[in-house]
Motif scaffolding. Structure first.
Motif, PDB file in Angstrom:
ATOM      1  N   TYR A  18       0.832  -1.205   0.000  1.00  0.00           N
ATOM      2  CA  TYR A  18       0.000   0.000   0.000  1.00  0.00           C
ATOM      3  C   TYR A  18       0.870   1.260   0.000  1.00  0.00           C
ATOM      4  O   TYR A  18       0.621   2.208  -0.742  1.00  0.00           O
ATOM      5  CB  TYR A  18      -0.928  -0.006   1.213  1.00  0.00           C
ATOM      6  N   TYR A  19       1.914   1.261   0.840  1.00  0.00           N
ATOM      7  CA  TYR A  19       2.797   2.420   0.933  1.00  0.00           C
ATOM      8  C   TYR A  19       3.525   2.660  -0.390  1.00  0.00           C
ATOM      9  O   TYR A  19       3.658   3.798  -0.836  1.00  0.00           O
ATOM     10  CB  TYR A  19       3.792   2.218   2.081  1.00  0.00           C
ATOM     11  N   CYS A  21       2.537   1.756  -3.423  1.00  0.00           N
ATOM     12  CA  CYS A  21       1.558   2.264  -4.395  1.00  0.00           C
ATOM     13  C   CYS A  21       1.244   3.728  -4.130  1.00  0.00           C
ATOM     14  O   CYS A  21       1.117   4.529  -5.061  1.00  0.00           O
ATOM     15  CB  CYS A  21       0.279   1.432  -4.344  1.00  0.00           C
ATOM     16  N   TRP A  22       1.125   4.058  -2.868  1.00  0.00           N
ATOM     17  CA  TRP A  22       0.837   5.443  -2.482  1.00  0.00           C
ATOM     18  C   TRP A  22       1.969   6.362  -2.937  1.00  0.00           C
ATOM     19  O   TRP A  22       1.746   7.441  -3.477  1.00  0.00           O
ATOM     20  CB  TRP A  22       0.656   5.478  -0.981  1.00  0.00           C
ATOM     21  N   LYS A  26       0.454   7.400  -6.959  1.00  0.00           N
ATOM     22  CA  LYS A  26      -0.426   8.561  -6.797  1.00  0.00           C
ATOM     23  C   LYS A  26       0.051   9.794  -7.565  1.00  0.00           C
ATOM     24  O   LYS A  26      -0.779  10.500  -8.133  1.00  0.00           O
ATOM     25  CB  LYS A  26      -0.620   8.903  -5.330  1.00  0.00           C
ATOM     26  N   TYR A  36      -7.713   7.432  -6.838  1.00  0.00           N
ATOM     27  CA  TYR A  36      -7.004   8.590  -6.285  1.00  0.00           C
ATOM     28  C   TYR A  36      -7.481   8.890  -4.865  1.00  0.00           C
ATOM     29  O   TYR A  36      -6.729   9.375  -4.041  1.00  0.00           O
ATOM     30  CB  TYR A  36      -7.224   9.807  -7.189  1.00  0.00           C
ATOM     31  N   TYR A  38      -8.261   6.752  -2.564  1.00  0.00           N
ATOM     32  CA  TYR A  38      -7.859   5.748  -1.576  1.00  0.00           C
ATOM     33  C   TYR A  38      -6.589   6.137  -0.818  1.00  0.00           C
ATOM     34  O   TYR A  38      -6.262   5.512   0.175  1.00  0.00           O
ATOM     35  CB  TYR A  38      -7.626   4.395  -2.253  1.00  0.00           C
ATOM     36  N   PHE A  39      -5.885   7.136  -1.311  1.00  0.00           N
ATOM     37  CA  PHE A  39      -4.614   7.524  -0.710  1.00  0.00           C
ATOM     38  C   PHE A  39      -4.714   8.935  -0.136  1.00  0.00           C
ATOM     39  O   PHE A  39      -5.271   9.824  -0.768  1.00  0.00           O
ATOM     40  CB  PHE A  39      -3.499   7.501  -1.756  1.00  0.00           C
ATOM     41  N   LEU A  42       0.208  13.489  -0.315  1.00  0.00           N
ATOM     42  CA  LEU A  42       1.588  12.996  -0.406  1.00  0.00           C
ATOM     43  C   LEU A  42       2.490  13.512   0.713  1.00  0.00           C
ATOM     44  O   LEU A  42       3.550  12.947   0.957  1.00  0.00           O
ATOM     45  CB  LEU A  42       2.189  13.377  -1.760  1.00  0.00           C
ATOM     46  N   VAL A  45       3.390  10.915   3.252  1.00  0.00           N
ATOM     47  CA  VAL A  45       4.320   9.853   2.864  1.00  0.00           C
ATOM     48  C   VAL A  45       5.631  10.005   3.636  1.00  0.00           C
ATOM     49  O   VAL A  45       6.266   9.020   3.985  1.00  0.00           O
ATOM     50  CB  VAL A  45       4.572   9.893   1.340  1.00  0.00           C
TER      51      VAL A  45
END
Length: 92
Positions: A18-19, A21-22, A26, A36, A38-39, A42, A45
């Protein structure tokens, strides 16, 4: 015990995917894309790993401090090695 380890391993792998992909997908997705949403932003991060790294460092330093404070090896005075052989240090 093995089941708990497997569950923990699967949870960590899912969080890592998940991280990634984020972090990697994104920025290239248009804002109209359905995934878009779901995250989070930025900016988070960088905040999340920083908080985890800080927590790990604080925990390590706390454990090391506890060991140094409560260890008898570091709290008792150092005995001079020649004392146990009854050797008198020459006086100059």
């Amino acid at each position: 015990m093995k089941v708990g380890g497997i569950i923990l391993l699967v949870a960590i792998i899912c969080a890592y995917i998940y991280y990634c992909c984020w972090l990697l997908l994104k920025p290239f997705l248009p804002e109209e894309h359905q995934s878009y949403n779901y995250f989070p932003d930025l900016k988070y991060v960088y905040y999340i790993p920083s908080i985890f790294l800080f927590a790990i460092l604080v925990t390590c330093m706390g454990v090391l401090g506890y060991i140094l404070i409560n260890s008898e090896k570091f709290s008792k005075p150092i005995e001079k090695p020649w004392i146990k052989y009854n050797y008198e240090h020459p006086k100059f």
